[in-house]
Design an enzyme around this catalytic site. Structure first.
Site, PDB file in Angstrom:
ATOM      1  N   GLU A  40       0.824  -1.211   0.000  1.00  0.00           N
ATOM      2  CA  GLU A  40       0.000   0.000   0.000  1.00  0.00           C
ATOM      3  C   GLU A  40       0.858   1.260   0.000  1.00  0.00           C
ATOM      4  O   GLU A  40       1.785   1.344   0.802  1.00  0.00           O
ATOM      5  CB  GLU A  40      -0.914  -0.002   1.233  1.00  0.00           C
TER       6      GLU A  40
ATOM      7  N   GLU B 167      -4.201  -5.010   5.645  1.00  0.00           N
ATOM      8  CA  GLU B 167      -5.394  -5.845   5.584  1.00  0.00           C
ATOM      9  C   GLU B 167      -5.444  -6.798   4.402  1.00  0.00           C
ATOM     10  O   GLU B 167      -6.530  -7.085   3.869  1.00  0.00           O
ATOM     11  CB  GLU B 167      -6.632  -4.941   5.549  1.00  0.00           C
ATOM     12  N   ASN B 168      -4.336  -7.357   3.971  1.00  0.00           N
ATOM     13  CA  ASN B 168      -4.371  -8.292   2.856  1.00  0.00           C
ATOM     14  C   ASN B 168      -5.357  -9.426   3.163  1.00  0.00           C
ATOM     15  O   ASN B 168      -5.202 -10.123   4.161  1.00  0.00           O
ATOM     16  CB  ASN B 168      -2.982  -8.904   2.629  1.00  0.00           C
TER      17      ASN B 168
ATOM     18  N   HIS C 195      -9.176  -3.780  13.671  1.00  0.00           N
ATOM     19  CA  HIS C 195      -9.124  -2.769  12.604  1.00  0.00           C
ATOM     20  C   HIS C 195      -8.899  -3.457  11.259  1.00  0.00           C
ATOM     21  O   HIS C 195      -9.607  -3.203  10.283  1.00  0.00           O
ATOM     22  CB  HIS C 195      -7.990  -1.783  12.927  1.00  0.00           C
ATOM     23  N   GLU C 196      -7.905  -4.345  11.211  1.00  0.00           N
ATOM     24  CA  GLU C 196      -7.605  -5.026   9.942  1.00  0.00           C
ATOM     25  C   GLU C 196      -8.744  -5.953   9.538  1.00  0.00           C
ATOM     26  O   GLU C 196      -9.049  -6.097   8.354  1.00  0.00           O
ATOM     27  CB  GLU C 196      -6.302  -5.817  10.056  1.00  0.00           C
TER      28      GLU C 196
ATOM     29  N   GLY D 139       1.603  -0.325  11.064  1.00  0.00           N
ATOM     30  CA  GLY D 139       1.114  -1.145  12.162  1.00  0.00           C
ATOM     31  C   GLY D 139       0.696  -2.503  11.649  1.00  0.00           C
ATOM     32  O   GLY D 139       1.041  -3.537  12.219  1.00  0.00           O
ATOM     33  N   ALA D 140      -0.054  -2.502  10.532  1.00  0.00           N
ATOM     34  CA  ALA D 140      -0.533  -3.749   9.947  1.00  0.00           C
ATOM     35  C   ALA D 140      -1.120  -3.429   8.571  1.00  0.00           C
ATOM     36  O   ALA D 140      -1.266  -2.268   8.196  1.00  0.00           O
ATOM     37  CB  ALA D 140      -1.581  -4.408  10.838  1.00  0.00           C
TER      38      ALA D 140
ATOM     39  N   HIS E   6     -11.477  -4.219   7.778  1.00  0.00           N
ATOM     40  CA  HIS E   6     -11.124  -3.966   6.375  1.00  0.00           C
ATOM     41  C   HIS E   6     -11.570  -5.076   5.436  1.00  0.00           C
ATOM     42  O   HIS E   6     -11.695  -4.848   4.229  1.00  0.00           O
ATOM     43  CB  HIS E   6      -9.608  -3.830   6.238  1.00  0.00           C
TER      44      HIS E   6
ATOM     45  N   GLU F 204     -10.247   3.424   5.712  1.00  0.00           N
ATOM     46  CA  GLU F 204      -9.474   3.660   6.932  1.00  0.00           C
ATOM     47  C   GLU F 204     -10.296   4.269   8.064  1.00  0.00           C
ATOM     48  O   GLU F 204     -10.152   3.890   9.220  1.00  0.00           O
ATOM     49  CB  GLU F 204      -8.244   4.530   6.630  1.00  0.00           C
TER      50      GLU F 204
END
Length: 864
Positions: free
Chosen positions: A139, A280-281, A311-312, A277-278, A315, A334
């Site tokens: 990303e 979302e794949n 959070h992820e 942080g991470a 997504h 987001e």
């Protein structure tokens, strides 16, 4: 490189012309093992073979377009069976495609480079055991560093990956994988965007579990779960807690979204040297490995990890299933994920105080970002990919999430969630814009979403809300109004749904709410009629319960109450909101920084919420570093260290409060006795009952010792010998750069600015060590060097490293008018510099100007 910075106009033209049917990507990663010398890797990038077969349609046969690829070399390009000369059609970032047919097949055989910056296919060599680990991070637009594609979010397609890897490795991707005849074959994905495809490969430690859900119609969903990390971190990996939060989140989102998780398996990879942080794949979420805790941490760290996991996961619906058309609407994923992270954290897990953390930590990020000259509406104007990279900011995440919290208060939770459910079903595997979401929310709520959107999503800036109280002779409220103000630069006054709370002391001395009213605030002045006749309050808290996004201000009586009785507020959210408001007053030069430090010294020891306490420590340190008058810094530092040590000794032995005060004491320690205590705690000659000095805490103690010349190179080498790991190496690099020596600073500067041999993680560690508040004189000569170097850095390095250097090495510690003038001189002389670079310098300039205003306020208060 020409064309590397894709523009919105180009993306729109290409999306109108092309639609993609499928990708087949074949990667050969066997070259990942072998040479492990980082200098050799920097001199000649190690490469891997990438073969992409891309099938797509063209709406105008005969037209021309381009594919994206950033690679050292291309071996072969074939379009519809015709071989093209790579030297003619590939310019380093784009492959020119001419005379397209209605149906097309593009095959690209390339040598792509492994990354050391966390962009593309990142290659990490573990110093502990020499093992090599790979993972991808794309990303907003780095999948083109791994395979040829159309790198924009609205050209979705199914992907099928196959990977050849060194013997003994395991490989993961978005789909389920199987090793057949030495090749990892992965199931075809649903249609997804290029930037959320993913590959991880190496000798990862891998743990499995499963999730099962039976729905009301009798159907059952089975999701294989996996979690992985480097072998060296396996002893610290609490995968059971990761799986617990994962299952709680899946239950919560299935309950509320009415759309089953659509991507098959759910792997979560904790990977080294991660920039974010991470990410979302779908089917393979990646996280920074710092979420695996090597030492004792507070409950706030576990809460933070749970929030990121959720959070992820949000997504998977907001972002992966339904994706924004272009990065203008980045908030569509987001902002929603940030809001849903806190919403599900409170609703599904043991972390029931998640909204306190949101109010205190996430909103602080938003308030800062929204007052910078680069602030922008939540729905932003994103001209190109460099703009997109910089817009992963406090506006898009935290302000957007705050606005959604206000939206839920505005339309009601049921209408909001029903709108989300319709949005998913109508737009599954597609792309959307702002209007697509607003239309379903209008349906479900009956509210005018256009007016709400104009005020909250399409304008920038933060409003201030201040109570105005008029009392009768009998000490009762005859009128209570909320005054709304806006900054001159962003004069929009917004509609706010707020709760106004009235607080007073109980006979036992606690400060508690005795009256509350919700009201819609409109315009510059709104009367809260419901509170007329209430007994006189000692504290009026507008935005009680944190329903809206605003800066809270206080009337004089309320501010006087907080100065004397802040610690007596019993409700932790109300207390957190007051702390946040006081910090905003300090940053706005409306409260002297030494007064804020005094409040921390008097009341932080009574703070029950550990996340709020950690934030107070960070703010107090920032006040000392940036906002107090320079001639009071030494005294302020002494007082903070004295207060921290006092609270450290008073804290319950072995408690998370004790650990938090120990870390803060180390952060502010500078006096000889304080440094001797830290050294004694390291050597075992000093003890504080219950304080376990584990390896992570040892490094926290070593940094101030290094910065003040107590821990030399040999001491830090001995510490690394105790902790000869990748994490230990990062700590050592930071501490080495922190030493108070002109030669050390020159070496650190050269390693980051003059060389490109360090990985992203070591660049970050070196910058953190270089910038020590106690070493302003040592780093003063680098102000001119900074401005001379940054345009070259921006041009030569990856955008991630460029951002790290430009932000991290800005001379903010040279807090004088001369530095402000030097910044303005550079900005004037570089009006045509890359807009993203100018934005970073403008933001740093604004922080510096704010610091100088804060120092002036503090100086006046001291003189008075």
């Amino acid at each position: 490189m020409p064309g590397e910075n894709l523009s919105r106009d180009e993306a729109q033209e290409r999306a109108a012309l092309l639609s993609v049917d499928s990708y087949e990507v074949s990667l050969d990663l066997r070259s990942a093992v072998g040479e492990t010398d980082p200098d050799a890797a920097a001199a000649a990038p190690r490469t891997f073979r990438s073969v992409t077969t891309l099938r797509f349609r063209c709406a105008e046969p005969g037209a021309a377009s381009f594919a994206d690829l950033i690679a050292p070399s291309v071996t072969a390009v074939s379009l519809n069976g015709k071989d093209l000369d790579p030297s003619e059609v590939f310019d380093g970032s784009r492959i020119r495609l001419e005379d397209l047919a209605a149906d097309n097949e593009l095959v690209v055989d390339a040598q792509c480079a492994y990354s050391r910056t966390g962009e593309g296919m990142h290659r990490f060599v573990d110093p502990e055991d020499g093992e090599v680990y790979l993972y991808t991070q794309y990303e907003p637009a780095d999948s083109r560093r791994v395979f040829a594609n159309f790198e924009q979010p609205d050209l979705k397609a199914p992907f099928r990956f196959e990977v050849r890897a060194p013997e003994g490795w395991t490989v993961w991707s978005n789909g389920v994988g199987e090793l057949t005849d030495g090749v990892w074959q992965f199931a075809e994905t649903k249609p997804i965007s290029t930037y959320i495809t993913a590959v991880a490969a190496g000798p990862y430690h891998y743990v499995t579990d499963s999730y099962s859900r039976t729905f009301d119609d009798g159907t059952t969903l089975e999701i294989p779960l996996g979690a992985m990390c480097r072998k060296g971190l396996a002893p610290h990996f609490d995968s059971d807690d990761v799986f617990l939060v994962t299952k709680q989140g899946l239950d919560f989102f299935h309950d509320h979204f009415d759309y089953p998780y659509p991507f098959g398996k759910y792997d979560q990879a904790f990977v080294p040297e991660y920039n974010l942080g991470a990410m979302e794949n779908p089917g393979l979420v990646t996280f920074r490995e710092e979420f695996i805790f090597r030492g004792k941490v507070t409950q706030a760290s576990y809460e933070s990890r749970a929030n990121v996991i959720l959070h992820e996961m949000a997504h998977m619906w907001f972002g992966d299933l339904v994706t924004m058309e272009w990065w203008d609407d980045l908030w569509l994923k987001e902002s929603f994920a940030d809001f849903m992270g806190a919403f599900s954290l409170v609703g599904a897990t043991r972390f029931k105080d998640g909204w306190i953390t949101f109010a205190n930590r996430r909103k602080a990020w938003a308030y800062r970002a929204d007052q910078l000259p680069s602030t922008h509406p939540v729905t932003a104007d994103i001209r190109d990919l460099q703009d997109a990279k910089l817009n992963f900011d406090g506006i898009t995440y935290a302000k957007g999430a705050s606005v959604l919290k206000q939206l839920v208060a505005y339309v009601g939770q049921d209408a909001f969630l029903e709108g989300a459910r319709r949005y998913f079903k109508r737009n599954a595997y597609g792309n959307t814009r702002l209007g697509d979401l607003l239309s379903v929310l209008e349906e479900t709520s009956g509210r005018d979403m256009a007016a709400w959107s104009r005020s909250w999503l399409q304008t920038a800036g933060v409003n201030s809300l201040t109570p105005q109280v008029i009392l009768s002779a009998e000490a009762r409220i005859t009128e209570l109004a909320v005054l709304q103000e806006a900054a001159e630069s962003h004069p929009e006054l917004r509609p706010h749904r707020v709760a106004v709370g009235l607080y007073r002391r109980t006979p036992e001395g606690a400060l508690e709410r005795y009256a509350r009213a919700e009201v819609d605030v409109h315009g510059p002045r709104t009367v809260v009629g419901e509170l007329v006749g209430a007994e006189a309050p000692e504290l009026v808290l507008v935005n009680d319960d944190d329903l809206t996004y605003c800066k809270i201000r206080f009337d004089e009586n309320s501010l006087a109450t907080l100065r004397e009785r802040l610690g007596e507020i019993t409700d932790p959210l109300a207390r957190a909101l007051c702390w946040s408001a006081l910090w905003n007053l300090t940053r706005d030069a409306l409260m002297p920084a030494r007064d804020f430090i005094d409040l921390v010294l008097r009341f932080a020891g009574r703070e029950s919420d550990i996340g709020v306490l950690q934030m107070l420590h960070a703010w107090a340190n920032s006040a000392l570093t940036h906002y107090v008058a320079p001639d009071w810094r030494a005294e302020g530092g002494r007082l903070l260290a004295e207060g921290a040590l006092k609270e450290l000794r008073l804290a319950e032995p072995g408690s998370q409060h004790q650990l938090t005060w120990a870390r803060f004491f180390a952060a502010v320690a500078s006096g000889e006795a304080d440094l001797q205590l830290l050294q004694g705690l390291l050597e075992g000659t000093a003890k504080i009952d219950g304080l376990e000095v584990d390896q992570e805490l040892r490094w926290a103690f070593q940094e101030p010792l290094a910065a003040h010349g107590v821990a030399d190179e040999s001491a830090l080498a001995a510490e690394l010998a105790r902790d000869d790991t990748a994490s230990g190496k990062r700590h050592q690099v930071r501490c080495l750069a922190a030493r108070p020596s002109a030669a050390v600073k020159a070496q650190a500067w050269a390693a980051v600015v003059e060389s490109d041999s360090l990985s992203n993680a070591l660049v970050e560690a070196t910058i953190a060590g270089f910038t020590q508040p106690s070493q302003r004189e040592l780093t003063a000569p680098y102000t001119a060097k900074y401005f001379a170097a940054i345009e070259r850095i921006w041009a030569d390095r990856s955008i991630q490293i460029g951002m790290d250097v430009v932000k991290g090495l800005f001379p903010s510690l040279q807090d004088s008018q001369e530095t402000l003038d030097a910044t303005d001189t550079w900005l004037t002389a570089h009006e045509n510099a890359a807009p993203a670079l100018r934005r970073l310098v403008l933001e740093a300039r604004d922080d510096l100007a704010r610091a100088l205003r804060g120092q002036a306020c503090d100086r006046v208060a001291a003189a008075g």
